[in-house]
Design a protein around this motif. Sequence first.
Motif, PDB file in Angstrom:
ATOM      1  N   MET A 122       2.872  -0.886  -5.723  1.00 52.40           N
ATOM      2  CA  MET A 122       1.561  -1.416  -6.086  1.00 52.40           C
ATOM      3  C   MET A 122       0.482  -0.338  -6.078  1.00 52.40           C
ATOM      4  N   VAL A 123       0.818   0.854  -5.634  1.00 53.58           N
ATOM      5  CA  VAL A 123      -0.127   1.964  -5.584  1.00 53.58           C
ATOM      6  C   VAL A 123       0.058   2.814  -6.845  1.00 53.58           C
ATOM      7  N   PRO A 125       0.545   5.869  -9.193  1.00 52.80           N
ATOM      8  CA  PRO A 125       1.037   7.209  -8.852  1.00 52.80           C
ATOM      9  C   PRO A 125      -0.053   8.258  -8.744  1.00 52.80           C
ATOM     10  N   VAL A 126      -1.131   8.125  -9.558  1.00 49.27           N
ATOM     11  CA  VAL A 126      -2.178   9.140  -9.526  1.00 49.27           C
ATOM     12  C   VAL A 126      -2.872   9.184  -8.165  1.00 49.27           C
ATOM     13  N   VAL A 127      -2.873   8.055  -7.438  1.00 52.47           N
ATOM     14  CA  VAL A 127      -3.509   8.019  -6.120  1.00 52.47           C
ATOM     15  C   VAL A 127      -2.749   8.893  -5.128  1.00 52.47           C
ATOM     16  N   LEU A 128      -1.451   9.069  -5.350  1.00 52.74           N
ATOM     17  CA  LEU A 128      -0.621   9.831  -4.425  1.00 52.74           C
ATOM     18  C   LEU A 128      -0.652  11.330  -4.689  1.00 52.74           C
ATOM     19  N   ALA A 154       9.730  11.238  -4.657  1.00 50.05           N
ATOM     20  CA  ALA A 154       8.763  10.325  -4.042  1.00 50.05           C
ATOM     21  C   ALA A 154       8.374   9.201  -4.998  1.00 50.05           C
ATOM     22  N   PHE A 155       8.297   9.495  -6.290  1.00 54.42           N
ATOM     23  CA  PHE A 155       7.900   8.487  -7.268  1.00 54.42           C
ATOM     24  C   PHE A 155       9.057   7.559  -7.655  1.00 54.42           C
ATOM     25  N   THR A 156      10.274   8.081  -7.742  1.00 54.44           N
ATOM     26  CA  THR A 156      11.396   7.295  -8.262  1.00 54.44           C
ATOM     27  C   THR A 156      12.217   6.603  -7.186  1.00 54.44           C
ATOM     28  N   LEU A 157      12.193   7.094  -5.956  1.00 54.09           N
ATOM     29  CA  LEU A 157      13.065   6.553  -4.916  1.00 54.09           C
ATOM     30  C   LEU A 157      12.862   5.053  -4.673  1.00 54.09           C
ATOM     31  N   PRO A 158      11.631   4.547  -4.573  1.00 50.67           N
ATOM     32  CA  PRO A 158      11.489   3.090  -4.370  1.00 50.67           C
ATOM     33  C   PRO A 158      12.105   2.259  -5.495  1.00 50.67           C
TER      34      PRO A 158
END
Length: 282
Positions: A122-123, A125-128, A154-158
């Motif tokens: 729900m976050v 990606p640009v925020v991270l 970090a982006f794809t694992l979830p």
Amino acid sequence: MTRKPDGVRIARLGSGLLTGATWLLALAVIFPFLWMLIQAIQPDSLRFNYPPIVDASRFTTAGFEQAGRDGEILTWLRNSGVVALTSTAISLLLGAGAAYAIARFRSRAVTASTMLILSSQMVPPVVLMVPLFTIINALGLFDTLVAVVLGNVAFTLPVVTWMLSASFRTVPPELEEAAMVDGCGWLGVLRRITFPVALPGVAAAAAFSFNWAWQEFLFARIVVSRSENWVGGIGLSSFFGMFDTPWDVVMAATVIFTVPPVVFFLIAQRRFVDSVGGAVKG
């Protein structure tokens, strides 16, 4: 002459309409790639004509020749391949264990972890980007391909974890229980039973992870500065100038960078389907 029943005619009409709709959808999907290839081999004098003019007798490979002239595109291809393959392998390896726990175990800890994984999507990606950049810089990994790999994981694992957990739920628990009776542990069950049976889902997760890592641009642009560490997205953006853009070179390079993901998907799909077929026959 006997008249065919109305049901048969309606069925054939429906089949014909479905076939026609499938062809239209396929053409709509293929057309942008076909037009990109045409623009890569189209001479400049015809590129901006309206209505468009396609003259096969004037096609040229000058764009491809110029794109590969200095050898930088080979470096970008190598870097993109290393990043995409490594990110995919790490995401599958880490995601498999978490996905198996989500699919098979029931506890408060597993439920809390599941909700945490779900909430991470729900976050935006640009925020991270800023916290990830801070971590990468603190680890001394700035301007390295390792930093790009960590960001992609970090982006794809979830998402990979969720996709694998859904696939693992389709595996009958009886197969795993039979393997445990024969003395196989949890890791052995995951490697020898669950993973092979769930290979179609694994293929989908691998394709998603590879495509994300291959086309990711923003984070790679933030953590990489030297041209020898550029990936494909950064390299393609370097062709765009302030006053002039060589569109034939841009389109040619884009065509080249479109091929590896397609090849990866076709090879993975065939290997996984063959493996599943072999497992079913066995």
